[in-house]
Motif scaffolding. Sequence first.
Motif, short mmCIF file in Angstrom:
data_model
loop_
_atom_site.label_atom_id
_atom_site.label_comp_id
_atom_site.label_asym_id
_atom_site.label_seq_id
_atom_site.Cartn_x
_atom_site.Cartn_y
_atom_site.Cartn_z
N CYS A 70 0.87 -1.18 0.00
CA CYS A 70 0.00 0.00 0.00
C CYS A 70 0.90 1.22 0.00
O CYS A 70 0.75 2.14 -0.77
CB CYS A 70 -0.90 0.00 1.23
SG CYS A 70 -1.89 1.50 1.32
N ARG A 109 3.61 -1.96 -7.58
CA ARG A 109 3.52 -0.71 -6.82
C ARG A 109 4.87 -0.62 -6.11
O ARG A 109 5.01 -1.09 -4.98
CB ARG A 109 2.40 -0.78 -5.79
CG ARG A 109 0.99 -0.87 -6.35
CD ARG A 109 -0.04 -1.15 -5.24
NE ARG A 109 -0.13 -0.17 -4.21
CZ ARG A 109 -1.19 0.59 -3.96
NH1 ARG A 109 -2.28 0.49 -4.67
NH2 ARG A 109 -1.18 1.45 -2.95
N LYS A 116 0.92 8.99 0.51
CA LYS A 116 -0.42 8.45 0.72
C LYS A 116 -1.47 9.54 0.90
O LYS A 116 -1.24 10.50 1.64
CB LYS A 116 -0.44 7.59 2.00
CG LYS A 116 0.43 6.37 1.95
CD LYS A 116 0.17 5.48 0.75
CE LYS A 116 -1.25 4.93 0.68
NZ LYS A 116 -1.46 4.19 -0.60
N PRO A 117 -2.62 9.37 0.24
CA PRO A 117 -3.73 10.29 0.52
C PRO A 117 -4.35 9.92 1.86
O PRO A 117 -4.36 8.76 2.23
CB PRO A 117 -4.71 10.00 -0.62
CG PRO A 117 -4.45 8.58 -1.00
CD PRO A 117 -3.00 8.31 -0.71
N GLY A 267 -5.73 8.76 -7.63
CA GLY A 267 -6.58 8.02 -6.69
C GLY A 267 -8.01 8.53 -6.65
O GLY A 267 -8.37 9.55 -7.25
N GLU A 268 -8.79 7.79 -5.92
CA GLU A 268 -10.21 8.10 -5.74
C GLU A 268 -10.41 9.49 -5.10
O GLU A 268 -11.39 10.16 -5.37
CB GLU A 268 -10.81 6.97 -4.88
CG GLU A 268 -12.19 7.17 -4.34
CD GLU A 268 -13.28 7.14 -5.42
OE1 GLU A 268 -12.98 7.02 -6.61
OE2 GLU A 268 -14.45 7.29 -5.02
N ARG A 269 -9.47 9.92 -4.28
CA ARG A 269 -9.64 11.19 -3.56
C ARG A 269 -9.16 12.41 -4.33
O ARG A 269 -9.35 13.54 -3.89
CB ARG A 269 -8.90 11.13 -2.22
CG ARG A 269 -9.50 10.15 -1.24
CD ARG A 269 -8.51 9.90 -0.10
NE ARG A 269 -8.90 8.77 0.72
CZ ARG A 269 -8.72 7.49 0.37
NH1 ARG A 269 -8.18 7.19 -0.79
NH2 ARG A 269 -9.09 6.52 1.17
N LYS A 291 -8.41 5.49 -10.30
CA LYS A 291 -9.23 4.68 -9.40
C LYS A 291 -10.66 5.20 -9.45
O LYS A 291 -10.88 6.42 -9.42
CB LYS A 291 -8.71 4.80 -7.96
CG LYS A 291 -7.34 4.22 -7.72
CD LYS A 291 -7.40 2.70 -7.61
CE LYS A 291 -6.17 2.20 -6.89
NZ LYS A 291 -6.35 2.07 -5.46
N ARG A 322 -12.79 0.04 -7.68
CA ARG A 322 -12.58 -0.44 -6.30
C ARG A 322 -13.87 -0.16 -5.53
O ARG A 322 -14.00 0.81 -4.80
CB ARG A 322 -11.34 0.20 -5.66
CG ARG A 322 -10.97 1.58 -6.13
CD ARG A 322 -11.65 2.65 -5.35
NE ARG A 322 -11.01 3.05 -4.13
CZ ARG A 322 -11.67 3.30 -3.01
NH1 ARG A 322 -13.00 3.20 -2.98
NH2 ARG A 322 -11.04 3.69 -1.92
N HIS A 354 -9.47 -1.89 -1.80
CA HIS A 354 -9.83 -0.65 -1.11
C HIS A 354 -11.30 -0.49 -0.79
O HIS A 354 -11.66 0.34 0.04
CB HIS A 354 -9.28 0.55 -1.88
CG HIS A 354 -7.79 0.64 -1.76
ND1 HIS A 354 -6.93 -0.01 -2.62
CD2 HIS A 354 -7.01 1.23 -0.83
CE1 HIS A 354 -5.69 0.19 -2.25
NE2 HIS A 354 -5.69 0.94 -1.15
N GLU A 396 -2.99 -5.15 -3.13
CA GLU A 396 -1.99 -4.78 -2.14
C GLU A 396 -1.47 -6.08 -1.55
O GLU A 396 -2.23 -6.88 -0.97
CB GLU A 396 -2.57 -3.82 -1.10
CG GLU A 396 -2.74 -2.46 -1.75
CD GLU A 396 -3.21 -1.34 -0.87
OE1 GLU A 396 -3.06 -0.18 -1.29
OE2 GLU A 396 -3.75 -1.61 0.23
C1 PEP Z 1 -4.24 3.04 -2.70
O1 PEP Z 1 -4.20 2.49 -3.80
O2 PEP Z 1 -3.46 2.78 -1.76
C2 PEP Z 1 -5.33 4.04 -2.45
C3 PEP Z 1 -5.22 4.97 -1.54
O3 PEP Z 1 -6.39 3.81 -3.22
P1 PEP Z 1 -7.74 4.64 -3.49
O4 PEP Z 1 -7.33 5.93 -4.16
O5 PEP Z 1 -8.47 3.73 -4.44
O6 PEP Z 1 -8.44 4.81 -2.18
#
Ligand code: PEP
Length: 447
Positions: A70, A109, A116-117, A267-269, A291, A322, A354, A396
């Motif tokens: 991750c 990865r 990390k978000p 990413g999703e965020r 994502k 996801r 996720h 992951e």
């Molecule tokens: C990730 O891949 O570790 C992650 C934070 O994913 P996501 O943006 O899908 O939440």
Amino acid sequence: MNNFPWTKTSWRSFPVRQQPVWPDAPLRDETLTSLSQLPPLVFAGESRTLREQLALAAEGKAFVLQCGDCSEEFSRCTGPHIRDLLKVILQMSVVLAYAGEKRVIKIARIAGQYAKPRSSDTEMVNGVELPSYRGDMVNSPEPTAEARNPDPRRMLEGYFRAAATLNLVRAFTWGGYAALDHVQAWHRQSLDLLPASDKYEELARQIRKTISFMTAIGLDTGNPQLRQTTLYTSHEALLLEYEEALCRQDSLTGEWYDCSAHMLWIGERTRQMNSAHLEFIRGVRNPVGVKIGPNHDVDDVKRLVCTLNPANEPGRLTLITRFGAGKIAAALPTLVRELGREGFKIVWICDPMHGNTYQNDYGQKSRNFDDILGEIRDFYGIHRAEGGIAGGVHLELTGENVTECTGGSRQLLDHHLHLNYQSTCDPRLNAEQGVELAFELAGLLHP
Ligand code: PEP
Ligand code: CO
């Protein structure tokens, strides 16, 4: 967003999320200047080759196996950690290639998955509010104010650790470690560890037979095809200052590539329309991923696809869904149908991690093997039913014997996870669970 020409800095005029506030701006600028003068980590031509390979996955002619930590940690930038991850990826890809009869595109990865978000900028630890840990390229996970202070020099350290990691990956994959005869030997051991079931027995028997046949006709000697492999690198393009500093103009084509990795995803965020992250990755020519979570808006996703892949080039864009085992059946069919109707050329891959995270009674984050497998099964079933092409998985995973996800052949339960829970971020499948999943996946490729 499309009306202005892209430059490697154009993202700076868009709203940006999930970036650290560096306390020392001159030090940040100095660090970014150093990064921009260092050699690229990958060569643009490699990213082009990956794009061509991914085009095959978009047509169902190859399988994408994207996996790794991750969050990579600086302290785990060691030979054994890298070797063990590579080993499990090679094992899984052999199972998939033998049983699925498809070329496997291996993307880790790795070598840059250091940022990390976070869902919140701060967290409470023992009644004290601290800045959240944002990955080793930003700050440190220890729960003290000092450790959590963003330090821009970590970006430079991340670059050098990525370079060291990539160097070993290239040495292993080209220098003989990935030779099929080695992989065969690991397999003989790990096949014996798998749970007894007719399905596994039959597949294991076939693989053993093929191995014996290949050995008997001397195929395991010398041939570079059998001694070398390619492992591509990828990470979330989160820390845009770092990604910008690693952008290089390809001298062969004049195009811009983000040379921090072969493939980047957002990413999703951070994937909103008009966001800095979308603006940044639309202009780099690497293959890119996005994502997509369960709360997406289908029209938004269509706009996103047009922004990132205006020429509808196969292999350029991967959508990594996801949703979670309980949500995929409601969310995926419409998306596949609607995007299929537009004729978009997309590599669809499933991140079954996720959307399946839960917190157990001991306060640990975990994921259950059956939920992971369930989401992948539904992903395949839905693509078949809707006329889409399921292109692979995004996991992951670590090569070590951690206890972070429940289930699998050892039937790990929540109260076992303390035995070897190491992740500072999300829970990963361990090597055994990874190989077991590959066998299940092989069955899905050939139902
Ligand atoms: C990730 O891949 O570790 C992650 C934070 O994913 P996501 O943006 O899908 O939440
Ligand atoms: Co994660």
